[in-house]
Scaffold this motif. Structure first.
Motif, PDB file in Angstrom:
ATOM      1  N   PRO A 145     -39.671  16.783 -13.571  1.00 12.90           N
ATOM      2  CA  PRO A 145     -39.736  17.847 -14.592  1.00 12.90           C
ATOM      3  C   PRO A 145     -39.252  19.177 -14.040  1.00 12.90           C
ATOM      4  O   PRO A 145     -39.627  19.578 -12.944  1.00 12.90           O
ATOM      5  CB  PRO A 145     -41.230  17.913 -14.941  1.00 12.90           C
ATOM      6  N   ARG A 146     -38.387  19.855 -14.805  1.00 10.28           N
ATOM      7  CA  ARG A 146     -37.900  21.173 -14.421  1.00 10.28           C
ATOM      8  C   ARG A 146     -38.747  22.241 -15.103  1.00 10.28           C
ATOM      9  O   ARG A 146     -39.117  22.103 -16.279  1.00 10.28           O
ATOM     10  CB  ARG A 146     -36.455  21.374 -14.842  1.00 10.28           C
ATOM     11  N   GLN A 147     -39.008  23.309 -14.374  1.00 14.14           N
ATOM     12  CA  GLN A 147     -39.847  24.369 -14.928  1.00 14.14           C
ATOM     13  C   GLN A 147     -39.212  25.019 -16.159  1.00 14.14           C
ATOM     14  O   GLN A 147     -39.921  25.513 -17.040  1.00 14.14           O
ATOM     15  CB  GLN A 147     -40.162  25.418 -13.862  1.00 14.14           C
ATOM     16  N   ARG A 148     -37.884  25.023 -16.233  1.00 16.90           N
ATOM     17  CA  ARG A 148     -37.230  25.630 -17.391  1.00 16.90           C
ATOM     18  C   ARG A 148     -37.584  24.894 -18.686  1.00 16.90           C
ATOM     19  O   ARG A 148     -37.481  25.463 -19.778  1.00 16.90           O
ATOM     20  CB  ARG A 148     -35.715  25.666 -17.207  1.00 16.90           C
ATOM     21  N   SER A 149     -37.987  23.626 -18.574  1.00 13.77           N
ATOM     22  CA  SER A 149     -38.332  22.860 -19.772  1.00 13.77           C
ATOM     23  C   SER A 149     -39.644  23.311 -20.397  1.00 13.77           C
ATOM     24  O   SER A 149     -39.966  22.916 -21.524  1.00 13.77           O
ATOM     25  CB  SER A 149     -38.402  21.363 -19.444  1.00 13.77           C
ATOM     26  N   ALA A 150     -40.413  24.136 -19.679  1.00  4.99           N
ATOM     27  CA  ALA A 150     -41.645  24.673 -20.265  1.00  4.99           C
ATOM     28  C   ALA A 150     -41.338  25.485 -21.515  1.00  4.99           C
ATOM     29  O   ALA A 150     -42.148  25.535 -22.452  1.00  4.99           O
ATOM     30  CB  ALA A 150     -42.386  25.524 -19.240  1.00  4.99           C
ATOM     31  N   ALA A 151     -40.166  26.125 -21.552  1.00  2.36           N
ATOM     32  CA  ALA A 151     -39.785  26.889 -22.745  1.00  2.36           C
ATOM     33  C   ALA A 151     -39.611  25.965 -23.949  1.00  2.36           C
ATOM     34  O   ALA A 151     -39.951  26.332 -25.081  1.00  2.36           O
ATOM     35  CB  ALA A 151     -38.492  27.663 -22.485  1.00  2.36           C
ATOM     36  N   LEU A 152     -39.103  24.767 -23.716  1.00  2.00           N
ATOM     37  CA  LEU A 152     -38.949  23.796 -24.804  1.00  2.00           C
ATOM     38  C   LEU A 152     -40.324  23.395 -25.346  1.00  2.00           C
ATOM     39  O   LEU A 152     -40.513  23.245 -26.558  1.00  2.00           O
ATOM     40  CB  LEU A 152     -38.190  22.572 -24.289  1.00  2.00           C
ATOM     41  N   VAL A 153     -41.287  23.229 -24.442  1.00  2.00           N
ATOM     42  CA  VAL A 153     -42.653  22.892 -24.860  1.00  2.00           C
ATOM     43  C   VAL A 153     -43.243  24.004 -25.722  1.00  2.00           C
ATOM     44  O   VAL A 153     -43.841  23.741 -26.771  1.00  2.00           O
ATOM     45  CB  VAL A 153     -43.546  22.634 -23.628  1.00  2.00           C
ATOM     46  N   ARG A 154     -43.084  25.254 -25.286  1.00  2.00           N
ATOM     47  CA  ARG A 154     -43.648  26.377 -26.058  1.00  2.00           C
ATOM     48  C   ARG A 154     -43.032  26.436 -27.450  1.00  2.00           C
ATOM     49  O   ARG A 154     -43.750  26.667 -28.440  1.00  2.00           O
ATOM     50  CB  ARG A 154     -43.408  27.689 -25.315  1.00  2.00           C
ATOM     51  N   ARG A 155     -41.734  26.244 -27.555  1.00  2.00           N
ATOM     52  CA  ARG A 155     -41.084  26.295 -28.870  1.00  2.00           C
ATOM     53  C   ARG A 155     -41.532  25.130 -29.746  1.00  2.00           C
ATOM     54  O   ARG A 155     -41.746  25.277 -30.940  1.00  2.00           O
ATOM     55  CB  ARG A 155     -39.566  26.290 -28.693  1.00  2.00           C
ATOM     56  N   ALA A 156     -41.662  23.950 -29.141  1.00  2.00           N
ATOM     57  CA  ALA A 156     -42.072  22.776 -29.910  1.00  2.00           C
ATOM     58  C   ALA A 156     -43.500  22.896 -30.410  1.00  2.00           C
ATOM     59  O   ALA A 156     -43.847  22.392 -31.495  1.00  2.00           O
ATOM     60  CB  ALA A 156     -41.923  21.518 -29.056  1.00  2.00           C
ATOM     61  N   VAL A 174     -32.672  24.008 -31.869  1.00  2.00           N
ATOM     62  CA  VAL A 174     -33.678  23.486 -32.784  1.00  2.00           C
ATOM     63  C   VAL A 174     -33.033  23.156 -34.112  1.00  2.00           C
ATOM     64  O   VAL A 174     -32.367  24.004 -34.721  1.00  2.00           O
ATOM     65  CB  VAL A 174     -34.819  24.521 -33.001  1.00  2.00           C
ATOM     66  N   GLY A 175     -33.220  21.924 -34.559  1.00  2.00           N
ATOM     67  CA  GLY A 175     -32.726  21.499 -35.850  1.00  2.00           C
ATOM     68  C   GLY A 175     -33.871  21.108 -36.758  1.00  2.00           C
ATOM     69  O   GLY A 175     -34.761  20.356 -36.343  1.00  2.00           O
ATOM     70  N   THR A 176     -33.896  21.631 -37.970  1.00  2.00           N
ATOM     71  CA  THR A 176     -34.992  21.366 -38.912  1.00  2.00           C
ATOM     72  C   THR A 176     -34.497  20.556 -40.084  1.00  2.00           C
ATOM     73  O   THR A 176     -33.445  20.862 -40.667  1.00  2.00           O
ATOM     74  CB  THR A 176     -35.603  22.685 -39.419  1.00  2.00           C
ATOM     75  N   ARG A 177     -35.241  19.525 -40.420  1.00  2.00           N
ATOM     76  CA  ARG A 177     -34.918  18.743 -41.620  1.00  2.00           C
ATOM     77  C   ARG A 177     -35.506  19.477 -42.824  1.00  2.00           C
ATOM     78  O   ARG A 177     -36.740  19.513 -43.005  1.00  2.00           O
ATOM     79  CB  ARG A 177     -35.494  17.335 -41.524  1.00  2.00           C
ATOM     80  N   THR A 178     -34.654  20.091 -43.597  1.00  2.00           N
ATOM     81  CA  THR A 178     -35.099  20.895 -44.725  1.00  2.00           C
ATOM     82  C   THR A 178     -35.767  20.024 -45.773  1.00  2.00           C
ATOM     83  O   THR A 178     -35.279  18.947 -46.105  1.00  2.00           O
ATOM     84  CB  THR A 178     -33.930  21.638 -45.343  1.00  2.00           C
TER      85      THR A 178
END
Length: 255
Positions: free
Chosen positions: A77-88, A247-251
């Motif tokens: 795991p890369r620390q930069r991926s923590a940002a992906l977790v916060r957004r998710a 980020v892609g959202t299914r409308t």
């Protein structure tokens, strides 16, 4: 402990520094703490000096406040991926369904489960070694190729898909640090000619699996992010670039 008397911390740090370890003092302290005896310490130092990632040597990575089990060959795991977790995690609620695709250790799914108690997390990877490792960090881990690995009853019900799919162009793998290119399975790194072969498949399949209003989040490079966003738009998702995440959202479809 016996390992502490086998090698002085300063000597251990000097050995690691000579091998190219930038944070030699911190690594020395960690190895001394985790080694069960002098023989174990010697083996761990030899592995680290030979270039094996520290996380694989000690068997875990610190990620989002969690201790994530790591195994030889599995993507660290890369620390930069923590940002992906916060957004998710934004907007997730107990009962929501989350899928961690190309999960590796399952770090993203485990971090989301910790951040939002009560969510239903599934993870999948094509690499058997990654699946075995992820099962030490998550309960529901499936082996197989992307969506083919998932239970069919999740189709159309997933609130969030996170995917740190391999996005290194094949030709660029040779320029990666030896820790990655020599000690992580190629399937976790190689994204094809432009780095987006796997990500294209993740994006193409996402609309069928996402619930109305569900989101797909992929990690990308600054150069690749606009292409990833365009791929999401072409797949019918509303795409936004947020740093190195797309980020892609299914409308929601209204009749």
């Amino acid at each position: 402990m016996a390992a502490s008397s086998a090698m002085h911390p300063d000597l251990l740090a000097a050995t690691l520094r000579a091998a190219g370890c930038v944070f030699a003092e911190d690594e020395a302290a960690l190895l001394l703490r985790e080694a069960t005896d002098a023989a174990a310490l010697t083996s761990m130092v030899e592995r680290r000096v030979a270039g094996e990632p520290l996380e694989q040597v000690v068997g875990f990575a610190e990620f989002c406040g969690l201790r994530i089990a790591v195994a030889p060959g599995v993507f660290v795991p890369r620390q930069r991926s923590a940002a992906l977790v916060r957004r998710a995690a934004r907007g997730l609620r107990a009962g929501d369904v989350v899928v961690d695709l190309c999960c590796g250790t399952g770090a993203l799914g485990a971090a989301l489960a910790s951040a939002v108690p009560g969510i239903d997390v599934h993870a999948a990877d094509v690499d058997p070694a990654a699946v075995a490792c992820a099962r030490r960090n998550l309960e529901r881990v499936h082996e197989g190729d992307l969506y083919d690995a998932l239970p069919r009853d999740l189709c159309g019900r997933v609130d969030v898909i996170v995917a740190n799919a391999p996005y290194v162009p094949t030709a660029a793998i040779a320029t990666m640090p030896p820790e990655a290119r020599d000690h992580e399975h190629r399937v976790a790194l190689d994204g094809g000619a432009d780095g987006l072969d796997v990500q294209r498949r993740v994006i193409d399949g996402a609309p069928d699996w996402l619930a109305d209003g569900g989101r797909l989040l992929v990690e990308s490079s600054d150069r690749q992010a606009p292409v990833s966003a365009a791929l999401m738009t072409a797949a019918g998702l509303d795409a936004v670039i947020d740093g190195q995440a797309v980020v892609g959202t299914r409308t929601t479809v209204r009749s």
